[in-house]
Scaffold this motif. Structure first.
Motif, PDB file in Angstrom:
ATOM      1  N   LEU A   1       0.835  -1.197   0.000  1.00 53.18           N
ATOM      2  CA  LEU A   1       0.000   0.000   0.000  1.00 53.18           C
ATOM      3  C   LEU A   1       0.873   1.251   0.000  1.00 53.18           C
ATOM      4  CD1 LEU A   1      -2.672  -1.079   2.658  1.00 53.18           C
ATOM      5  CD2 LEU A   1      -2.989  -0.868   0.193  1.00 53.18           C
ATOM      6  N   PRO A   2       0.502   2.330  -0.706  1.00 55.27           N
ATOM      7  CA  PRO A   2      -0.756   2.430  -1.476  1.00 55.27           C
ATOM      8  C   PRO A   2      -0.669   1.833  -2.879  1.00 55.27           C
ATOM      9  CG  PRO A   2       0.392   4.511  -1.582  1.00 55.27           C
ATOM     10  CD  PRO A   2       1.217   3.620  -0.675  1.00 55.27           C
ATOM     11  N   LYS A   3       0.557   1.567  -3.369  1.00 54.99           N
ATOM     12  CA  LYS A   3       0.758   0.985  -4.689  1.00 54.99           C
ATOM     13  C   LYS A   3       1.698  -0.211  -4.549  1.00 54.99           C
ATOM     14  CE  LYS A   3      -1.395   4.498  -6.604  1.00 54.99           C
ATOM     15  NZ  LYS A   3      -2.723   4.377  -7.226  1.00 54.99           N
ATOM     16  N   CYS A   4       1.533  -1.200  -5.406  1.00 58.39           N
ATOM     17  CA  CYS A   4       2.368  -2.392  -5.279  1.00 58.39           C
ATOM     18  C   CYS A   4       3.788  -2.106  -5.779  1.00 58.39           C
ATOM     19  CB  CYS A   4       1.755  -3.582  -6.006  1.00 58.39           C
ATOM     20  SG  CYS A   4       2.053  -3.651  -7.762  1.00 58.39           S
ATOM     21  N   LEU A   5       4.764  -2.729  -5.143  1.00 61.23           N
ATOM     22  CA  LEU A   5       6.174  -2.491  -5.461  1.00 61.23           C
ATOM     23  C   LEU A   5       6.547  -3.031  -6.824  1.00 61.23           C
ATOM     24  CD1 LEU A   5       7.821  -3.297  -1.999  1.00 61.23           C
ATOM     25  CD2 LEU A   5       7.329  -1.068  -2.985  1.00 61.23           C
ATOM     26  N   LYS A   6       5.913  -4.121  -7.257  1.00 61.33           N
ATOM     27  CA  LYS A   6       6.263  -4.722  -8.545  1.00 61.33           C
ATOM     28  C   LYS A   6       5.933  -3.767  -9.688  1.00 61.33           C
ATOM     29  CE  LYS A   6       6.198  -9.575  -7.241  1.00 61.33           C
ATOM     30  NZ  LYS A   6       5.741 -10.946  -7.559  1.00 61.33           N
ATOM     31  N   CYS A   7       4.815  -3.063  -9.583  1.00 61.24           N
ATOM     32  CA  CYS A   7       4.482  -2.055 -10.604  1.00 61.24           C
ATOM     33  C   CYS A   7       5.460  -0.883 -10.525  1.00 61.24           C
ATOM     34  CB  CYS A   7       3.052  -1.563 -10.428  1.00 61.24           C
ATOM     35  SG  CYS A   7       1.803  -2.762 -10.919  1.00 61.24           S
ATOM     36  N   SER A   8       5.770  -0.447  -9.302  1.00 61.84           N
ATOM     37  CA  SER A   8       6.655   0.707  -9.132  1.00 61.84           C
ATOM     38  C   SER A   8       8.032   0.436  -9.702  1.00 61.84           C
ATOM     39  CB  SER A   8       6.770   1.050  -7.645  1.00 61.84           C
ATOM     40  OG  SER A   8       5.505   1.398  -7.114  1.00 61.84           O
ATOM     41  N   LYS A   9       8.582  -0.763  -9.460  1.00 66.89           N
ATOM     42  CA  LYS A   9       9.912  -1.098  -9.954  1.00 66.89           C
ATOM     43  C   LYS A   9       9.958  -1.157 -11.472  1.00 66.89           C
ATOM     44  CE  LYS A   9      11.495  -3.634  -5.855  1.00 66.89           C
ATOM     45  NZ  LYS A   9      11.910  -4.947  -5.307  1.00 66.89           N
ATOM     46  N   LYS A  10       8.851  -1.563 -12.098  1.00 61.50           N
ATOM     47  CA  LYS A  10       8.785  -1.653 -13.559  1.00 61.50           C
ATOM     48  C   LYS A  10       8.363  -0.347 -14.206  1.00 61.50           C
ATOM     49  CE  LYS A  10       9.915  -5.867 -14.831  1.00 61.50           C
ATOM     50  NZ  LYS A  10      10.968  -6.119 -15.846  1.00 61.50           N
ATOM     51  N   GLY A  11       8.002   0.657 -13.389  1.00 64.19           N
ATOM     52  CA  GLY A  11       7.541   1.923 -13.946  1.00 64.19           C
ATOM     53  C   GLY A  11       6.153   1.826 -14.538  1.00 64.19           C
ATOM     54  N   LEU A  12       5.351   0.850 -14.074  1.00 60.78           N
ATOM     55  CA  LEU A  12       4.005   0.646 -14.603  1.00 60.78           C
ATOM     56  C   LEU A  12       2.984   1.381 -13.750  1.00 60.78           C
ATOM     57  CD1 LEU A  12       4.254  -3.186 -15.325  1.00 60.78           C
ATOM     58  CD2 LEU A  12       4.515  -1.318 -16.951  1.00 60.78           C
ATOM     59  N   VAL A  13       1.818   1.611 -14.337  1.00 63.08           N
ATOM     60  CA  VAL A  13       0.735   2.279 -13.620  1.00 63.08           C
ATOM     61  C   VAL A  13       0.030   1.262 -12.746  1.00 63.08           C
ATOM     62  CG1 VAL A  13      -1.420   3.533 -13.839  1.00 63.08           C
ATOM     63  CG2 VAL A  13       0.427   3.969 -15.456  1.00 63.08           C
ATOM     64  N   CYS A  14       0.053   1.482 -11.419  1.00 60.96           N
ATOM     65  CA  CYS A  14      -0.667   0.606 -10.497  1.00 60.96           C
ATOM     66  C   CYS A  14      -1.951   1.310 -10.079  1.00 60.96           C
ATOM     67  CB  CYS A  14       0.194   0.298  -9.272  1.00 60.96           C
ATOM     68  SG  CYS A  14      -0.651  -0.786  -8.075  1.00 60.96           S
ATOM     69  N   PRO A  15      -3.109   0.783 -10.458  1.00 61.41           N
ATOM     70  CA  PRO A  15      -4.374   1.459 -10.127  1.00 61.41           C
ATOM     71  C   PRO A  15      -4.815   1.253  -8.692  1.00 61.41           C
ATOM     72  CG  PRO A  15      -4.795  -0.542 -11.362  1.00 61.41           C
ATOM     73  CD  PRO A  15      -3.295  -0.402 -11.291  1.00 61.41           C
ATOM     74  N   GLY A  16      -4.036   0.514  -7.890  1.00 62.72           N
ATOM     75  CA  GLY A  16      -4.428   0.278  -6.509  1.00 62.72           C
ATOM     76  C   GLY A  16      -5.402  -0.867  -6.379  1.00 62.72           C
ATOM     77  N   TYR A  17      -6.140  -0.867  -5.253  1.00 60.98           N
ATOM     78  CA  TYR A  17      -6.962  -2.045  -4.956  1.00 60.98           C
ATOM     79  C   TYR A  17      -8.427  -1.692  -4.713  1.00 60.98           C
ATOM     80  CZ  TYR A  17      -2.161  -3.243  -3.918  1.00 60.98           C
ATOM     81  OH  TYR A  17      -0.808  -3.391  -4.008  1.00 60.98           O
ATOM     82  N   GLY A  18      -8.753  -0.418  -4.802  1.00 56.70           N
ATOM     83  CA  GLY A  18     -10.118  -0.016  -4.523  1.00 56.70           C
ATOM     84  C   GLY A  18     -11.018  -0.156  -5.722  1.00 56.70           C
ATOM     85  N   PRO A  19     -12.202   0.481  -5.704  1.00 57.00           N
ATOM     86  CA  PRO A  19     -13.123   0.434  -6.843  1.00 57.00           C
ATOM     87  C   PRO A  19     -12.458   0.960  -8.095  1.00 57.00           C
ATOM     88  CG  PRO A  19     -14.198   1.373  -4.897  1.00 57.00           C
ATOM     89  CD  PRO A  19     -12.741   1.248  -4.569  1.00 57.00           C
ATOM     90  N   ARG A  20     -12.723   0.340  -9.228  1.00 58.22           N
ATOM     91  CA  ARG A  20     -12.112   0.733 -10.489  1.00 58.22           C
ATOM     92  C   ARG A  20     -13.151   1.335 -11.420  1.00 58.22           C
ATOM     93  NH1 ARG A  20      -8.929  -3.291 -13.663  1.00 58.22           N
ATOM     94  NH2 ARG A  20      -8.021  -1.369 -14.428  1.00 58.22           N
ATOM     95  N   LEU A  21     -12.673   2.140 -12.361  1.00 60.89           N
ATOM     96  CA  LEU A  21     -13.568   2.709 -13.364  1.00 60.89           C
ATOM     97  C   LEU A  21     -13.922   1.660 -14.393  1.00 60.89           C
ATOM     98  CD1 LEU A  21     -11.994   6.218 -13.957  1.00 60.89           C
ATOM     99  CD2 LEU A  21     -14.031   5.663 -12.648  1.00 60.89           C
ATOM    100  N   ARG A  22     -15.185   1.553 -14.691  1.00 58.64           N
ATOM    101  CA  ARG A  22     -15.639   0.687 -15.773  1.00 58.64           C
ATOM    102  C   ARG A  22     -16.245   1.579 -16.844  1.00 58.64           C
ATOM    103  NH1 ARG A  22     -16.767  -4.443 -13.591  1.00 58.64           N
ATOM    104  NH2 ARG A  22     -17.044  -5.175 -15.725  1.00 58.64           N
TER     105      ARG A  22
END
Length: 514
Positions: free
Chosen positions: A42-63
């Motif tokens: 939290l608040p963003k996963c480390l695997k996304c951060s290390k790769k420079g990827l966008v981590c949308p988190g874990y809450g409600p997502r836009l559909r």
């Protein structure tokens, strides 16, 4: 949105006397798509951060529920709503369920149940692939296609790092990526399907509608900067470049279609040049990708407008790989087209040219050094990949010299200079240690090599095999058309390659060795 969600959870846990959560409740969507285990930090996963990827988190997502918007801050996107998870039953709710007030008839229950979510693209595009198929196609793009669209594949490949996540938010770009991925799979596996062409056509239609909206507003006197924002420009440009690559998977007819996407992308970028909408990292990357494509394509296309408003490397991005090389190469192309058409080899005067052959060699040698210095950003390991990259720089250097000797100096240079560059060009092509990983860089220099071996059957066989490998291993059938052109040239020894290319173009077949 995710930050608020996290703060609420933290406040709730403090109120109840418990410690705040240390991990997310589920894997983040980006890790799910990459099919790897998420660390749920939290608040963003480390695997996304290390790769420079966008981590949308874990809450409600836009559909995405409605049609594609063309105005406002959601321009180019569909109207979002928040897909909230179903509430968990509480003890109070359990007690209420026994109350007579909560008893409802089956008919009442059926009327209040929410309708199942339907992906908007399934409505706009009949036959849209299911989730499992989409994930498979996106993974194929990630593993097989993104690396074919850059000079050297690395962790800094923005097609993988930024364009692929962007497709989650932009339906048109998603369609374009699914189209090229499905088509590439069909070509490489031999399993033909109608989906790629339909997806390509749908993406083109959606882009056209967006362009018509903007064009109409411009005609009405509105300023471009108020009609198209950076986000819209990015997804449109990414889609156009993806579709141009899609067309290269087709046979010889793909060149004309690919060229139309290139021209549309060129128009878009030039229109934005007078606005402040270029201040976007992904837009800069895509713009320079278009510059590579545009400049190399111009070397073999001879229409009167071929060199008009070409996209050059951005001046403030002079440290980009091959930037100085491409700028000089385009100046050679422009100078060669500006000569009087009536000037034949017999009355051609070298003194009329803006540079000498020695100047050209010195200029390309300087560009070669700049390219090797700029390549440091790739951080290539000291292995075959680095050695092959140095060879590729040499390959482009000598191919550019041979191109310059033919189109600008009309071979009025010392034969020893032509022979020397030809020899080094073929030597470096033969020396590549990991040729399959370099194939995306070879169409243009191998084309130039093919124009220099009209009297050498052994070199012709080498060029033919290389182009066959490019078409087969990359899955782009169009390159077989380039090979057919070269074979036609080899059988017509009294014709120069530029004369033959002009004849092909007059017959509706453009030669685009990119």
């Amino acid at each position: 949105m995710n930050t608020v969600h996290h703060d609420e959870a933290k406040a709730s846990s403090q109120a109840s006397g418990s410690s705040p959560p240390t991990v997310g409740p589920q894997d983040c969507p980006t890790c799910v798509k990459r099919r790897i285990r998420c660390d749920r930090s939290l608040p963003k996963c480390l695997k996304c951060s290390k790769k420079g990827l966008v981590c949308p988190g874990y809450g409600p997502r836009l559909r995405w529920a409605n049609g594609i918007a063309v105005r406002g801050h959601l321009k180019g996107r569909t109207t979002p709503h928040i897909d909230k998870p179903p509430p968990k039953p509480s003890s109070t709710a359990s007690k209420d369920s026994t109350s007579p007030k909560s008893v409802k008839s089956p008919e009442q229950n059926s009327t209040v149940r929410p309708a199942p979510f339907v992906d908007p693209l399934e409505t706009l595009f009949p036959g849209f692939p299911d989730l499992a198929t989409r994930l498979r196609l996106l993974e194929h793009y990630d593993k097989q296609i993104a690396g074919l669209m850059v000079w050297i594949d690395s962790e800094k490949n923005e097609y993988r790092r930024l364009v692929l996540p962007l497709a989650d938010q932009q339906p048109v770009l998603l369609l374009a990526i699914l189209a090229i991925s499905a088509q590439h799979l069909a070509v490489t596996t031999g399993k033909e399907t109608s989906f790629p062409a339909r997806a390509r056509d749908a993406a083109v239609t959606m882009i056209s509608k967006q362009i018509q909206q903007v064009t109409g507003q411009l005609a009405a006197g509105f300023d471009l900067s108020s009609q198209i924002d950076a986000d819209t420009a990015v997804w449109m440009l990414a889609s156009m470049l993806t579709l141009a690559n899609y067309e290269m998977t087709e046979t010889e007819t793909g060149a004309a279609a690919a060229d139309s996407h290139r021209q549309a992308a060129r128009t878009l970028v030039n229109a934005l040049a007078t606005t402040n909408r270029e201040n976007n990292a992904l837009f800069h990357f895509l713009r320079n990708q278009l510059s590579i494509y545009d400049i190399l394509a111009c070397t073999t296309i001879f229409g009167p407008l071929s060199t008009v408003e070409v996209i050059l490397p951005a001046p403030d991005h002079s440290n980009l790989i091959f930037s100085e090389f491409l700028s000089l190469l385009h100046r050679v192309t422009v100078w060669s087209r500006e000569r009087p058409k009536k000037a034949s080899p017999g009355n051609f005067n070298l003194a009329d040219l803006p540079i000498t052959s020695a100047d050209a060699r010195a200029g390309f040698e300087q560009a070669r050094g700049s390219t090797l210095m700029a390549a440091g950003v790739l951080e290539l390991p000291r292995d075959a990949r680095r050695r092959d990259f140095v060879r590729i720089v040499d390959i482009y250097h000598h191919a550019a010299l041979l191109y310059t000797y033919r189109v600008l100096f009309r071979c009025q240079v010392e034969p020893v200079e032509v022979d020397a560059s030809t020899m080094v060009l073929f030597e470096r092509l033969n020396q590549l240690e990991d040729k399959p990983s370099c194939l995306q860089n070879l169409p243009w220099p191998v084309f130039i090599a093919g124009t220099e071996c009209c009297d050498d059957p052994e070199r012709q066989a080498f060029v033919a095999k290389t182009y066959a490998d490019i078409a087969q291993d990359m899955g782009f059938k169009y390159y077989l058309g380039i090979l057919h052109f070269l074979q036609d040239l080899w059988s017509n020894k009294d014709t120069t390659w530029t004369e033959l290319a002009c004849r092909y173009e007059a017959g509706g077949k453009k030669i685009v060795a990119v």
